[in-house]
Scaffold this active site. Structure first.
Site, PDB file in Angstrom:
ATOM      1  N   SER B  27       0.817  -1.211   0.000  1.00 13.06           N
ATOM      2  CA  SER B  27       0.000   0.000   0.000  1.00 13.06           C
ATOM      3  C   SER B  27       0.858   1.272   0.000  1.00 13.06           C
ATOM      4  O   SER B  27       1.841   1.372   0.726  1.00 13.06           O
ATOM      5  CB  SER B  27      -0.886  -0.003   1.247  1.00 13.06           C
ATOM      6  OG  SER B  27      -1.706   1.144   1.251  1.00 13.06           O
ATOM      7  N   LYS B  51      -3.358   2.067  -2.398  1.00 13.95           N
ATOM      8  CA  LYS B  51      -3.044   3.150  -1.457  1.00 13.95           C
ATOM      9  C   LYS B  51      -4.231   3.415  -0.527  1.00 13.95           C
ATOM     10  O   LYS B  51      -5.378   3.322  -0.944  1.00 13.95           O
ATOM     11  CB  LYS B  51      -2.699   4.409  -2.265  1.00 13.95           C
ATOM     12  CG  LYS B  51      -2.308   5.572  -1.394  1.00 13.95           C
ATOM     13  CD  LYS B  51      -1.623   6.668  -2.204  1.00 13.95           C
ATOM     14  CE  LYS B  51      -1.486   7.928  -1.362  1.00 13.95           C
ATOM     15  NZ  LYS B  51      -0.775   7.708  -0.090  1.00 13.95           N
ATOM     16  N   GLY B  52      -3.924   3.755   0.718  1.00 14.87           N
ATOM     17  CA  GLY B  52      -4.929   3.879   1.773  1.00 14.87           C
ATOM     18  C   GLY B  52      -6.133   4.748   1.402  1.00 14.87           C
ATOM     19  O   GLY B  52      -5.981   5.853   0.888  1.00 14.87           O
ATOM     20  N   ASN B  75       8.902   9.515   4.439  1.00 15.59           N
ATOM     21  CA  ASN B  75       7.759  10.152   3.804  1.00 15.59           C
ATOM     22  C   ASN B  75       6.727  10.586   4.830  1.00 15.59           C
ATOM     23  O   ASN B  75       6.568   9.975   5.885  1.00 15.59           O
ATOM     24  CB  ASN B  75       7.125   9.228   2.758  1.00 15.59           C
ATOM     25  CG  ASN B  75       6.066   8.325   3.343  1.00 15.59           C
ATOM     26  OD1 ASN B  75       4.922   8.745   3.530  1.00 15.59           O
ATOM     27  ND2 ASN B  75       6.430   7.097   3.678  1.00 15.59           N
ATOM     28  N   ALA B  76       6.072  11.679   4.480  1.00 17.38           N
ATOM     29  CA  ALA B  76       4.920  12.147   5.243  1.00 17.38           C
ATOM     30  C   ALA B  76       3.902  12.666   4.236  1.00 17.38           C
ATOM     31  O   ALA B  76       3.595  13.848   4.175  1.00 17.38           O
ATOM     32  CB  ALA B  76       5.328  13.237   6.223  1.00 17.38           C
ATOM     33  N   CYS B 136      -0.345   3.974  10.829  1.00 14.37           N
ATOM     34  CA  CYS B 136       0.391   4.991  10.095  1.00 14.37           C
ATOM     35  C   CYS B 136       0.849   6.110  11.032  1.00 14.37           C
ATOM     36  O   CYS B 136       0.047   6.706  11.737  1.00 14.37           O
ATOM     37  CB  CYS B 136      -0.456   5.577   8.989  1.00 14.37           C
ATOM     38  SG  CYS B 136       0.474   6.777   8.049  1.00 14.37           S
ATOM     39  N   ILE B 197       5.916  -4.857   8.243  1.00 10.44           N
ATOM     40  CA  ILE B 197       5.730  -3.737   9.146  1.00 10.44           C
ATOM     41  C   ILE B 197       5.323  -2.483   8.378  1.00 10.44           C
ATOM     42  O   ILE B 197       5.612  -2.367   7.180  1.00 10.44           O
ATOM     43  CB  ILE B 197       7.016  -3.411   9.962  1.00 10.44           C
ATOM     44  CG1 ILE B 197       8.171  -2.990   9.054  1.00 10.44           C
ATOM     45  CG2 ILE B 197       7.417  -4.586  10.815  1.00 10.44           C
ATOM     46  CD1 ILE B 197       9.440  -2.540   9.805  1.00 10.44           C
ATOM     47  N   GLY B 271       7.574  -2.793  -1.557  1.00 12.02           N
ATOM     48  CA  GLY B 271       7.109  -1.421  -1.352  1.00 12.02           C
ATOM     49  C   GLY B 271       7.961  -0.387  -2.050  1.00 12.02           C
ATOM     50  O   GLY B 271       7.877  -0.207  -3.271  1.00 12.02           O
TER      51      GLY B 271
END
Lengths: 259, 309
Positions: B27, B51-52, B75-76, B136, B197, B271
């Site tokens: 994701s 993706k979420g 990332n943010a 997250c 994870i 990922g």
């Protein structure tokens, strides 16, 4: 969009701190349009997980070139790329500049290496126009010969006055606009730092001309998956975050919602 | 010994989902499918985890959202997504064209939001399972509390479990002292599998400006740097629960994927490496097949959890 194996045919210094990398990659060279970019995997960059995006400077026959500035770890790692080396590229990516509207005069405004996609654009526009190139000093003014060879008018401004007029590129643009016949129909194509893009966008709006801006945002995946490079865009009254790598990098100036 | 027509057997079953191989894409690293479809034959993947998705559209964080560090990314993004309705309308028809299990990663800022978005997917054709993002670290509200607090984790997983018929896969946070305890909570609440994870909390500072590089100040570390951390957590988790474990974190090649399998994972997800080389997942699939042949194994299932300790 596809993955390509590109063979390096030339890699030279363009001027102080800038380099031109030319590769043979027929499938990409044939299809790429001005304003589109490629996503390059830089070889021998230890620990790097991201590719680096470069707008295309030239595409002709089997060959394609990018013009880049030595700015960070990625571009400094690129210095060691030699002739004959095979590079992995994804492309063509992004939307590119639209076709020039008939009856309009193309006005190109470039800052630093932002001139690269505009030189490519000029080579594909039949109509001759004018290009304004800005940079910090003479060595930051690139591609002048390319435009002159095509018969374009070139105007230059540098911060220190070492080439062309001293001052910002928007100053020489304003001088030219002030003596222009007001009925002249212009279409702007712009690439450079955000401040410059915004300044040209304001002028285009005031004079009611169309302006196409190529945005430079820090990218991750380059294909629209990671959402690192989004820009607020207003279309049909709705503001949304669009991906510079996918829906851009070229946007019409009036659509951009500046922060 | 009789060998099936397809040898070695690459397929696995997770939460009732039959996957043609054990390799998914994780994701947030593969968009919703179309982004990479020109480059990767989606029919070859074990599954896609999109993706979420939240109930309503969400804009995410300000820029910069991403920074490269040695061996990874911080990332943010902030979970920017079009919301459940738009995803179902614009992306599900595309995904249904493929022979590809679709696992929808969902998130919310309250238990009610989690439940609502889960319910919305219950009747959507082509959705194989829900991955529940309870971990997250990018969202200031919500997420972090669910994934790191046993009571909140229990509440959100059990609440969603009651309201969806779809297989449920909570994605566990590594930001806890005992990840296997959270895996047991998930199992007790009726989860069909767990995945882990998620990214590790991280920060990068520009020393010239003395400002954080990310607009959100902190972000999540992913990529090769987190791989050994993830293998250890997957090993602990697989030893603690009976439900299948999906291992992910820094997979670049078949060897790194096999480490997860040998540690006890039934499947893996690629990922960050999708950004480096979009074909990584296909290389991993081929590499696993080659490994099984070289070790004269009939099925990948014979390898799961076989680490000698």
């Amino acid at each position: 969009m596809n993955m390509h194996q590109a063979e390096v045919v030339d890699h030279v210094e363009a001027s102080g701190g800038y380099r031109i990398l030319t590769v043979e990659v027929p499938s990409l060279a044939k299809t790429v349009k001005p304003g589109q970019f490629i996503h390059l995997r830089i070889p021998r960059m230890d620990g790097a997980v991201l590719r680096r995006p470069f707008s295309v400077y030239m595409a002709h026959g089997k060959e394609m070139a990018v013009l880049y500035k030595l700015v960070g770890r990625g571009t400094h790692s690129m210095k060691s790329i030699g002739k004959g080396e095979i590079l992995s590229m994804i492309g063509p990516l992004g939307n590119g500049f639209p076709m020039l509207q008939s009856l309009k005069v193309p006005v190109l405004v470039a800052g630093g290496y932002g001139v690269a996609p505009l030189a490519f654009l000029a080579s594909r526009i039949k109509k001759k126009g004018i290009v304004f190139i800005g940079g910090a000093k003479a060595s930051d003014v690139l591609c002048v010969k390319d435009f002159k060879k095509l018969g374009w008018e070139v105007r230059i401004a540098t911060d220190d006055g070492s080439a062309g007029e001293k001052g910002l590129v928007t100053k020489i643009l304003d001088e030219w606009l002030s003596v222009l016949n007001p009925v002249e129909l212009l279409e702007f194509f712009v690439c450079g730092p955000d401040g410059m893009l915004k300044a040209v966008a304001e002028r285009a709006k005031r004079l009611d001309h169309t302006a196409w801006l190529s945005l430079d945002k820090h990218m991750g995946c380059g294909v629209g998956a990671c959402l690192a490079c989004v820009q607020k865009i207003k279309r049909n009254g709705v503001v949304s975050l669009l991906r510079v790598c996918r829906e851009g990098p070229v946007f019409e100036a009036s659509e951009i919602v500046w922060e | 010994m009789t060998r099936s027509k397809k040898w070695p057997e690459m397929g696995v079953t997770i939460a009732g989902i039959k996957m043609k191989n054990a390799v998914m894409v994780a994701s947030g690293t593969f968009g919703y499918g179309p982004e990479y479809a020109d480059l990767v034959d989606l029919n070859k993947l074990g599954a896609i985890v999109v993706k979420g998705i939240s109930l309503n559209p969400w804009n995410g964080n300000n820029l910069p959202r991403l920074v490269e560090v040695p061996g990874g990314l911080v990332n943010a993004i902030g979970l920017q997504n079009p919301g459940a309705e738009k995803f179902i309308k614009e992306y599900m028809p595309f995904l249904r064209k493929y022979d590809l299990p679709v696992i929808v990663n969902i998130w919310g800022r309250s238990v009610e939001e989690y439940v609502e978005v889960a319910e919305r997917f219950d009747s959507v054709k082509g959705v194989s399972a829900l991955e529940l993002n309870i971990s997250c670290p990018n969202i200031k509200h919500g997420g972090i509390a669910f994934g790191t607090d046993p009571r909140m984790a229990k509440k959100v997983i059990s609440s969603v479990r009651k309201r969806t018929r779809l297989p449920l896969i909570p994605k566990l946070s590594p930001n806890v002292s005992n990840v296997s305890m959270f895996a047991r909570i998930a199992e007790d609440c009726g989860a069909d599998a767990v995945s882990l994870i998620n990214s590790l909390p991280a920060m990068v500072i520009n020393v010239e400006t003395r400002k954080p590089v990310l607009a959100n100040v902190v972000g999540g570390l992913t990529g090769p740097a987190i791989h050994p951390v993830a293998v250890k957590m997957v090993w602990e988790t697989a030893n603690a629960v009976k439900i299948p474990v999906i291992g992910m974190g820094g997979i670049n090649n078949a060897r790194e994927a096999l480490e997860f399998i040998i540690a006890g994972a039934t499947a893996v997800a690629v990922g960050t490496a999708n950004f480096t080389d979009p074909l990584t997942s296909l290389h991993v699939i081929n590499g696993i097949e080659e490994y099984l042949k070289r070790h004269a194994l009939n099925s990948i299932k014979e390898l799961i959890g076989t680490v000698h300790t």
